[in-house]
Scaffold this active site. Structure first.
Site, mmCIF file in Angstrom:
data_model
loop_
_atom_site.group_PDB
_atom_site.id
_atom_site.type_symbol
_atom_site.label_atom_id
_atom_site.label_comp_id
_atom_site.label_asym_id
_atom_site.label_seq_id
_atom_site.Cartn_x
_atom_site.Cartn_y
_atom_site.Cartn_z
ATOM 1 N N ASN A 160 34.689 35.241 21.492
ATOM 2 C CA ASN A 160 35.898 35.692 22.173
ATOM 3 C C ASN A 160 35.794 35.557 23.691
ATOM 4 O O ASN A 160 36.787 35.738 24.402
ATOM 5 C CB ASN A 160 36.202 37.157 21.846
ATOM 6 C CG ASN A 160 36.900 37.342 20.510
ATOM 7 O OD1 ASN A 160 36.300 37.833 19.556
ATOM 8 N ND2 ASN A 160 38.159 36.937 20.435
ATOM 9 N N SER A 161 34.608 35.261 24.189
ATOM 10 C CA SER A 161 34.397 35.163 25.628
ATOM 11 C C SER A 161 35.385 34.215 26.286
ATOM 12 O O SER A 161 35.527 33.064 25.878
ATOM 13 C CB SER A 161 32.980 34.653 25.925
ATOM 14 O OG SER A 161 32.019 35.598 25.555
ATOM 15 N N HIS A 197 29.854 32.623 31.873
ATOM 16 C CA HIS A 197 28.691 32.486 30.985
ATOM 17 C C HIS A 197 28.962 31.536 29.819
ATOM 18 O O HIS A 197 28.023 31.097 29.157
ATOM 19 C CB HIS A 197 28.212 33.856 30.485
ATOM 20 C CG HIS A 197 29.102 34.543 29.510
ATOM 21 N ND1 HIS A 197 29.979 35.547 29.864
ATOM 22 C CD2 HIS A 197 29.255 34.400 28.178
ATOM 23 C CE1 HIS A 197 30.603 35.995 28.798
ATOM 24 N NE2 HIS A 197 30.190 35.308 27.756
ATOM 25 N N VAL A 217 43.192 49.188 55.926
ATOM 26 C CA VAL A 217 43.930 50.417 56.238
ATOM 27 C C VAL A 217 43.903 51.339 55.029
ATOM 28 O O VAL A 217 43.786 50.886 53.877
ATOM 29 C CB VAL A 217 45.406 50.140 56.613
ATOM 30 C CG1 VAL A 217 45.500 49.379 57.917
ATOM 31 C CG2 VAL A 217 46.130 49.405 55.489
ATOM 32 N N ASP A 268 32.172 36.788 36.476
ATOM 33 C CA ASP A 268 32.134 36.142 35.161
ATOM 34 C C ASP A 268 33.413 35.380 34.861
ATOM 35 O O ASP A 268 33.969 35.465 33.763
ATOM 36 C CB ASP A 268 31.845 37.150 34.047
ATOM 37 C CG ASP A 268 31.358 36.453 32.765
ATOM 38 O OD1 ASP A 268 31.080 35.249 32.822
ATOM 39 O OD2 ASP A 268 31.279 37.134 31.725
#
Length: 448
Positions: free
Chosen positions: A297-298, A191, A362, A221
């Site tokens: 901070n993304s 984003h 499995v 994201d």
């Protein structure tokens, strides 16, 4: 008994490159629970760290038609950065940045900083595409023996934490990224680069590079960028998020509220492991942390006490405008764990897009063997996955994966994580006193 992927899985039809001719089973229904306030009809989750829509669709390898656009936003950023480097940070600098209308660059008073946004919508970025490089592969490393001081953590990771500026004509989106290689492969949030026309990355030492887009995945994201003509860059080390425990100390580095607070360090703890967070009907498996995260901070690193990146900061919970008089939401941040992110990153680097989490097919249980060691023993084989096609059977003891000894489900998980969908993993199994090497094709799975 443990599933080798920890969750029930179903192969995705039509996405297997050169897959064996098998039919996928019907998708199972899965019940997912989350907290709902008793006076509300929806979850608490409201806001991502950066309130920007994520691109809806990834188109790998296709070079989009370039559109003419203004570079005003980029020039504004460059002017601001030059002033910052010269240590002259005044009111005019802040005003200039905000006049560029950064989507993640600070609160201008015109809208609530914790408003709800649709992060799964948005246009496909028109950023120039970088060539994919299947030879580049990342792995999670074990923690070191000694923990670092908070100052040592910052000194180790901050140089590899970059400011990411996605230009969108008259405005720019500002986020954070993490440098993974000396020649400039960088991971950030999808984003952050949504709607972007070009990208600039700036290091803590004031070096700047134009960046191209390798690929991205909206649902996870995550996006991978490549700094153009970069060399000798500082890099971050990817730690193993599966080694985290609730209560572990963690740190975040990023650019909260934009350029003027770039390189901010915050501290907190791991609040929850494998937290399923639902936003707009989409669920993501995250690390939950109390480390303060804010707009900007993304895409930045969540770091353990050994100076290793264990997550990519992505979202936080916050009060919406409608909840302004309700209880304040604090200390609820979320990061994509590296144990999952490396699979996404490696797939993007190899193919330009993410094709899902690979699965052996499995269920295993750790059992003690006659020699005193513990090994994963196949309890059941999932229909229409690679293990069934390869002839694996319940009771087979898994001794090794790709030549490395396997003593636990965690060892098997780590070996599988080194692969992407469409590849094969070599399992060495013991059956009726005989040792067999079996090639298992890795199918993608759908996670509810």
């Amino acid at each position: 008994m443990q599933d080798e992927n920890r969750e029930e899985q179903t192969p995705v039809p039509g996405t297997e490159p050169a897959a064996p001719p098998v039919q996928p089973p019907a998708e199972p229904e899965e019940v997912v629970s989350w907290y709902v306030r008793p006076d509300r009809a929806r979850e608490v989750q409201d806001c991502y760290v950066q309130p920007r829509p994520m691109p809806a669709v990834a188109i790998p390898k296709a070079e989009p038609e370039k559109k003419p656009h203004s570079r005003r936003g980029l020039w504004i950023f460059l002017i601001v950065l030059a002033v910052l480097v010269g240590t002259v940070l005044g009111v005019a600098v802040v005003t200039a940045l905000r006049s560029g209308e950064p989507s993640d660059g600070g609160y201008d008073g015109g809208e609530d900083a914790s408003s709800i946004v649709d992060i799964f919508g948005g246009d496909i970025p028109t950023i120039s595409r970088a060539d994919i490089d299947p030879s580049v592969r990342f792995y999670c490393q074990d923690a070191a023996e000694e923990k670092l001081t908070i100052q040592q953590v910052y000194a180790a990771v901050n140089p590899a934490t970059v400011l990411v500026v996605a230009e969108m004509g008259e405005k720019a989106s500002i986020g954070t990224g993490v440098i993974l290689t000396e020649d400039g492969y960088i991971v950030t949030n999808a984003h952050v680069i949504a709607d972007g026309q070009s990208v600039l990355v700036a290091l803590a030492d004031a070096r700047q590079y134009e960046a191209e887009l390798v690929g991205f995945d909206s649902a996870e994201d995550l996006a991978v960028l490549k700094a153009v003509d970069a060399e000798d860059l500082p890099t971050a080390v990817l730690g193993d998020s599966d080694e985290c425990w609730v209560g572990d100390t963690v740190y975040a580095i990023g650019n909260p509220l934009g350029v003027e607070l770039r390189g901010t360090l915050t501290q907190g703890i791991i609040s929850a492991i494998d937290r399923r967070v639902t936003m707009d009907g989409k669920a993501m498996t995250m690390l939950q942390t109390t480390a303060a995260l804010n707009n900007g901070n993304s895409g930045g690193p969540l770091i353990n006490e050994y100076g290793q990146v264990i997550g990519i900061n992505t979202m936080k919970m916050s009060n919406s405008i409608a909840d302004a008089e309700a209880a304040t939401v604090e200390g609820l941040g979320f990061a994509v764990p590296t144990g999952r992110a490396v699979t996404v990153i490696n797939d993007i680097l190899a193919t330009g897009a993410f094709h899902g989490i690979p699965s052996i097919g499995v269920n295993v249980a750790e059992e003690q063997q006659p020699d005193g060691t513990y090994r994963p023993v196949i309890d059941s084989v999932t229909e229409n996955f690679g293990a069934e096609a390869a002839g694996l059977l319940p009771g087979d003891v898994i001794l090794a994966a790709d030549g490395a000894d396997v003593y636990s489900n965690y060892d098997l998980l780590r070996a599988r994580r080194a692969h992407i969908v469409g590849e094969t993993i070599t399992l060495t199994v013991q059956r009726d006193g005989q040792t067999l090497d079996v090639e298992v094709y890795l199918y993608p799975v759908v996670e509810e």
